[in-house]
Scaffold this active site. Structure first.
Site, short mmCIF file in Angstrom:
data_model
loop_
_atom_site.label_atom_id
_atom_site.label_comp_id
_atom_site.label_asym_id
_atom_site.label_seq_id
_atom_site.Cartn_x
_atom_site.Cartn_y
_atom_site.Cartn_z
N GLU A 288 0.21 -1.35 5.52
CA GLU A 288 1.25 -0.89 6.45
C GLU A 288 1.06 0.55 6.83
O GLU A 288 1.29 0.94 7.99
CB GLU A 288 2.64 -1.09 5.80
CG GLU A 288 3.81 -0.83 6.73
CD GLU A 288 4.29 0.62 6.74
OE1 GLU A 288 5.17 0.95 7.56
OE2 GLU A 288 3.79 1.43 5.92
N ASP B 146 0.81 -1.22 0.00
CA ASP B 146 0.00 0.00 0.00
C ASP B 146 0.84 1.26 0.00
O ASP B 146 2.03 1.24 0.33
CB ASP B 146 -0.95 0.02 1.20
CG ASP B 146 -0.23 0.06 2.54
OD1 ASP B 146 0.80 -0.61 2.68
OD2 ASP B 146 -0.71 0.77 3.45
#
Length: 410
Positions: A176, A81
């Site tokens: 994350e 991400d």
């Protein structure tokens, strides 16, 4: 190697993989699933084995050992991400070869310029190939630079079997950036003794101290009435949010802190007279100071509840991760090997605390000690983000050298 880095990286950043704090799915956005599926195919193409992607979007793969020595299994991780701070949709990476060290006009129409005055480190990249945004999005070097470097390093090791190494595990994790990266990570299935996240910044970064981190959601409930007849009736929720923020020490914010200093950070504030919502992150390296910061938040809430009523302020606060130092120190050799790998490549290690978090912060507490290594990116999470391909190449070399040294020292 440089061409492969550029090709992979510029292709990867065009996939929108921003995570979403408000989503309760895993991963929180469909773009991460799309990207994970692509990487599964590319890991297989490179030649890795045991390539999997579970229902939660975690991608894992194996580079089998090419030595008879009993080498500890090591892992390399990056996250799928990108940050939520600025848009990551329709990223248009701009390649600047043989950078001259001067200002770069990212977007002439919008007059967005990356300048050495604002970013003094910029001239140090003179002569490098750097990749920037077009000024309208973030770049996503955090962490697609690290992800690219792992892919390229694995490809290199497969095509250069003269470099001996033990079994290497690779993992790409979702979410994350919102602190949920390792939430569903299967440490046992990963099967590594140690790992490294490729999620750092400039050349030489080697990090094994991280913040202790918490997130606080505050809901302020007001009473809306016609402003003409509001006396002694109206309670403005947005003003309650302002009052709360006013109780926090001004100088203990990200824009005033550095090094080992902690902070309170107002990440977002949305609302109106009836209801306002604020989201804060709380950070500190010292556990006692961290707990004290959370107590400060709770005490302000209690004071406001006593003043305005129990429902006027509602707090939800959760710990996100802790300082990994406590779990890294007992296996300090993993830091030493990374340090020696950098020195052997004429890279000066820059050991400093992570003023942020990586998946390694949580993984270290889950039984997988995981320091963090540089990737070559600068100015993460915004339109001025860029990455040096030359430094990315150095990061690939560090991955390879770490793998080689673990085998050599076994």
């Amino acid at each position: 190697m440089k061409e492969e880095l550029i090709e992979r990286f510029t292709r990867y950043v065009k996939i929108d993989t921003q995570s979403n704090e408000d989503s309760h799915t895993v991963p929180t956005t469909p773009g991460q699933i799309e990207f994970g599926k692509l990487l599964v195919e590319e890991l297989k193409e490179v030649g890795l084995t045991e390539v999997t992607m579970d229902d939660n979007g975690y991608v894992m793969a194996t580079l089998p050992a090419n030595t008879d020595k009993d080498v500890p299994v090591i892992g390399f991780l990056a996250h799928l991400d990108t940050a939520t701070d600025f848009t990551g949709k329709n990223v248009k990476p701009q390649i600047h070869e043989n950078f001259d060290g001067n200002a770069i006009t990212l977007n002439e129409e919008l007059n967005i310029v990356l300048t050495p005055e604002q970013f003094p480190e910029l001239p140090s990249y003179k002569g490098h190939t750097i990749i920037t945004t077009d000024g309208t999005t973030l770049l996503g070097a955090d962490d697609k630079a690290g992800l690219t470097e792992i892919m390229v390093a694995m490809n290199y090791l497969i095509h250069n079997p003269q470099i001996k190494h033990g079994k290497i595990r690779v993992a790409f994790t979702p979410d994350e950036e919102i602190g949920r990266g390792p939430a569903h990570f299967d440490v046992e299935a990963f099967g590594a003794s140690f790992a490294y996240t490729m999620d750092g910044g400039p050349l030489g970064g080697l990090e094994y101290e991280s913040f202790n981190a918490a997130g606080a959601k505050l809901t302020f409930n007001g009473t809306n009435t016609h402003p003409g007849t509001a006396k002694n009736k109206m309670r403005n929720a947005t003003k309650l949010a302002m009052e709360f923020n006013g109780h926090l020490p001004v100088e203990e914010a990200p824009e005033y802190t550095e090094g080992y200093e902690g902070f309170y950070h107002l990440l977002s504030l949305n609302g109106d007279v009836e209801q306002s919502k604020a989201y804060y992150i709380i950070r500190d390296f010292d556990r006692k100071n961290f707990e004290a910061r959370k107590n400060t938040i709770e005490n302000i809430v209690k004071q406001m509840q006593e003043k305005y009523g129990q429902n006027a302020v509602v707090l939800e606060m959760n710990d996100q991760y802790y300082n990994m130092l406590e779990k890294i120190e007992p296996v300090r050799e993993i830091v030493d090997i990374a340090y020696e790998a950098m020195k052997s490549l004429n890279i000066e290690p820059n050991i400093h605390p992570i003023r942020g978090g990586t998946d390694g912060s949580q993984l270290s507490y889950m039984g997988l000690p995981t320091p963090n290594i540089f990737t070559g990116g600068e100015n993460y999470h915004g339109k001025f983000e860029y990455v040096s391909v030359d430094v990315m190449e150095k990061a690939v070399q560090v991955i390879i050298e770490i793998a080689r040294r673990f085998e050599e020292q076994a």
